[in-house]
Motif scaffolding. Structure first.
Motif, PDB file in Angstrom:
ATOM      1  N   GLU A  11       9.659  -7.444 -31.421  1.00 23.50           N
ATOM      2  CA  GLU A  11      10.933  -7.005 -31.972  1.00 23.50           C
ATOM      3  C   GLU A  11      11.794  -6.364 -30.884  1.00 23.50           C
ATOM      4  OE1 GLU A  11      10.778  -5.448 -36.319  1.00 23.50           O
ATOM      5  OE2 GLU A  11       9.007  -4.656 -35.321  1.00 23.50           O
ATOM      6  N   PRO A  12      13.123  -6.423 -31.040  1.00 22.89           N
ATOM      7  CA  PRO A  12      13.990  -5.705 -30.102  1.00 22.89           C
ATOM      8  C   PRO A  12      13.773  -4.207 -30.243  1.00 22.89           C
ATOM      9  CG  PRO A  12      15.237  -6.488 -31.981  1.00 22.89           C
ATOM     10  CD  PRO A  12      13.872  -7.100 -32.100  1.00 22.89           C
ATOM     11  N   PRO A  13      14.189  -3.414 -29.238  1.00 17.73           N
ATOM     12  CA  PRO A  13      14.008  -1.963 -29.337  1.00 17.73           C
ATOM     13  C   PRO A  13      14.639  -1.402 -30.603  1.00 17.73           C
ATOM     14  CG  PRO A  13      14.714  -2.575 -27.129  1.00 17.73           C
ATOM     15  CD  PRO A  13      14.832  -3.810 -27.979  1.00 17.73           C
ATOM     16  N   ALA A  14      13.986  -0.405 -31.159  1.00 15.59           N
ATOM     17  CA  ALA A  14      14.532   0.272 -32.335  1.00 15.59           C
ATOM     18  C   ALA A  14      15.795   1.027 -31.941  1.00 15.59           C
ATOM     19  CB  ALA A  14      13.497   1.228 -32.910  1.00 15.59           C
ATOM     20  N   PRO A  15      16.709   1.262 -32.882  1.00 15.92           N
ATOM     21  CA  PRO A  15      17.895   2.063 -32.575  1.00 15.92           C
ATOM     22  C   PRO A  15      17.503   3.465 -32.134  1.00 15.92           C
ATOM     23  CG  PRO A  15      18.117   0.937 -34.688  1.00 15.92           C
ATOM     24  CD  PRO A  15      16.698   0.756 -34.263  1.00 15.92           C
ATOM     25  N   SER A  16      18.333   4.048 -31.297  1.00 15.16           N
ATOM     26  CA  SER A  16      18.075   5.410 -30.823  1.00 15.16           C
ATOM     27  C   SER A  16      18.053   6.392 -31.994  1.00 15.16           C
ATOM     28  CB  SER A  16      19.139   5.839 -29.814  1.00 15.16           C
ATOM     29  OG  SER A  16      19.095   5.018 -28.661  1.00 15.16           O
ATOM     30  N   ILE A  17      17.323   7.468 -31.812  1.00 19.90           N
ATOM     31  CA  ILE A  17      17.191   8.509 -32.830  1.00 19.90           C
ATOM     32  C   ILE A  17      17.611   9.838 -32.222  1.00 19.90           C
ATOM     33  CG2 ILE A  17      15.492   9.872 -34.132  1.00 19.90           C
ATOM     34  CD1 ILE A  17      13.937   7.305 -34.587  1.00 19.90           C
ATOM     35  N   ALA A  18      18.409  10.593 -32.954  1.00 20.22           N
ATOM     36  CA  ALA A  18      18.797  11.942 -32.529  1.00 20.22           C
ATOM     37  C   ALA A  18      18.608  12.884 -33.710  1.00 20.22           C
ATOM     38  CB  ALA A  18      20.239  11.978 -32.039  1.00 20.22           C
ATOM     39  N   THR A  19      17.790  13.897 -33.533  1.00 17.37           N
ATOM     40  CA  THR A  19      17.577  14.905 -34.573  1.00 17.37           C
ATOM     41  C   THR A  19      17.949  16.272 -34.008  1.00 17.37           C
ATOM     42  OG1 THR A  19      15.309  15.557 -34.004  1.00 17.37           O
ATOM     43  CG2 THR A  19      15.574  13.532 -35.296  1.00 17.37           C
ATOM     44  N   ALA A  20      17.825  17.284 -34.836  1.00 18.42           N
ATOM     45  CA  ALA A  20      18.105  18.646 -34.374  1.00 18.42           C
ATOM     46  C   ALA A  20      17.068  19.117 -33.367  1.00 18.42           C
ATOM     47  CB  ALA A  20      18.140  19.597 -35.572  1.00 18.42           C
ATOM     48  N   ASP A  21      15.927  18.433 -33.306  1.00 20.75           N
ATOM     49  CA  ASP A  21      14.834  18.899 -32.448  1.00 20.75           C
ATOM     50  C   ASP A  21      14.550  17.997 -31.256  1.00 20.75           C
ATOM     51  OD1 ASP A  21      13.768  21.257 -34.047  1.00 20.75           O
ATOM     52  OD2 ASP A  21      13.762  19.666 -35.566  1.00 20.75           O
ATOM     53  N   PHE A  22      14.854  16.697 -31.346  1.00 18.26           N
ATOM     54  CA  PHE A  22      14.543  15.785 -30.245  1.00 18.26           C
ATOM     55  C   PHE A  22      15.427  14.552 -30.345  1.00 18.26           C
ATOM     56  CE2 PHE A  22      11.732  14.709 -33.769  1.00 18.26           C
ATOM     57  CZ  PHE A  22      11.920  13.336 -33.887  1.00 18.26           C
ATOM     58  N   SER A  23      15.459  13.792 -29.255  1.00 20.68           N
ATOM     59  CA  SER A  23      16.157  12.503 -29.259  1.00 20.68           C
ATOM     60  C   SER A  23      15.270  11.461 -28.588  1.00 20.68           C
ATOM     61  CB  SER A  23      17.505  12.594 -28.540  1.00 20.68           C
ATOM     62  OG  SER A  23      17.320  12.884 -27.170  1.00 20.68           O
ATOM     63  N   LEU A  24      15.393  10.212 -29.071  1.00 16.64           N
ATOM     64  CA  LEU A  24      14.589   9.110 -28.554  1.00 16.64           C
ATOM     65  C   LEU A  24      15.489   7.920 -28.282  1.00 16.64           C
ATOM     66  CD1 LEU A  24      11.689   9.262 -31.196  1.00 16.64           C
ATOM     67  CD2 LEU A  24      11.625  10.190 -28.873  1.00 16.64           C
ATOM     68  N   ASP A  25      15.482   7.424 -27.053  1.00 16.81           N
ATOM     69  CA  ASP A  25      16.201   6.208 -26.683  1.00 16.81           C
ATOM     70  C   ASP A  25      15.148   5.151 -26.394  1.00 16.81           C
ATOM     71  OD1 ASP A  25      17.502   4.114 -25.405  1.00 16.81           O
ATOM     72  OD2 ASP A  25      18.937   5.415 -24.406  1.00 16.81           O
ATOM     73  N   PHE A  26      14.926   4.236 -27.350  1.00 15.58           N
ATOM     74  CA  PHE A  26      13.846   3.278 -27.204  1.00 15.58           C
ATOM     75  C   PHE A  26      14.152   2.215 -26.155  1.00 15.58           C
ATOM     76  CE2 PHE A  26      13.148   5.048 -31.437  1.00 15.58           C
ATOM     77  CZ  PHE A  26      11.796   5.346 -31.367  1.00 15.58           C
ATOM     78  N   ALA A  27      15.406   1.860 -26.000  1.00 14.99           N
ATOM     79  CA  ALA A  27      15.770   0.833 -25.020  1.00 14.99           C
ATOM     80  C   ALA A  27      15.482   1.300 -23.600  1.00 14.99           C
ATOM     81  CB  ALA A  27      17.241   0.456 -25.167  1.00 14.99           C
TER      82      ALA A  27
END
Length: 225
Positions: A123-139
């Motif tokens: 699968e292509p990378p998941a969309p980025s996630i930003a929360t109040a505690d952390f952020s994730l850039d899968f790409a």
């Protein structure tokens, strides 16, 4: 033609694997030490690597670590090491599967076919996630917490990405195990307990009362973001 790099310091094993792989229309390249393997990946990456951990110059786990800085080709580990710590370390550094010596050639061929299928339909990378505690850039494979870089292992990234593709929804244990570790690991639910525990310590504000990585005991996990 699918190209497979076989890395092992046992000439007889390399020859046997080469004969069996070529008979099934794979193109085969051989390397007998870690440095030659890394040079081969740098020059012309194969479609899959079969890698022995006990190499004469560079430990196989270090080879995996270096390969992952330049390529995401599937890696199937061959090893006479039976300890679970060695297996977990190899998988954690980015190996896709682990076969213990002695092994049957038919089993290895099945693992190769499975890894190649997974790679082809990845699968292509998941969309980025930003929360109040952390952020994730899968790409880009970049994680931060409170604005500071956060180190996640390749296995932790794969687990989070498998959950992020279905964020807010339950993902069954066996589906997660296949997505992260591949065929043959559907019963290894303790892997999920270990890695979700590690991720909670890294991401959750209160790991003992997880807000983001939720567990449905005996069934699966969900990422609530």
């Amino acid at each position: 033609m699918t190209r497979i790099l076989v890395v092992d310091d046992d000439p007889a094993l390399v020859r046997t694997l080469g004969i069996n792989l070529r008979a099934r229309d794979y193109e085969v390249e051989s390397a007998f030490d870690g440095r030659s393997a890394l040079q081969s990946v740098a020059d012309a990456p194969a479609d899959l690597m079969v890698l022995d951990l006990g190499l004469p110059d560079i430990d196989g786990v270090e080879v995996i670590r270096r390969v992952r800085t330049m390529s995401q080709l599937p890696i199937i580990v061959l090893s006479a090491r039976h300890e679970s710590d060695d297996k977990v370390e190899a998988l954690d550094e980015g190996a896709d599967d682990y076969v213990t010596k002695p092994f049957g050639v038919d089993e290895l061929l099945a693992r190769i076919r499975t890894s190649l299928r997974r790679s082809a339909v990845e699968e292509p990378p998941a969309p980025s996630i930003a929360t109040a505690d952390f952020s994730l850039d899968f790409a880009e494979r970049v994680a931060t917490r409170a604005g500071h870089p956060l180190h996640l292992t390749p296995t932790e990234w794969r687990l989070l990405e498998a959950l992020a593709h279905h964020r807010g929804h339950l993902v069954r244990q066996e589906d997660l195990l296949f997505a992260v570790w591949g065929n043959g690991y559907e019963r290894q639910s303790h892997y999920l307990r270990v890695y979700t525990g590690n991720l909670r310590r890294k991401l959750e504000p209160t790991p003992g009362r997880p807000r983001y990585l939720q567990t449905e005991p005996g069934i699966g996990y969900r990422l609530e973001v």
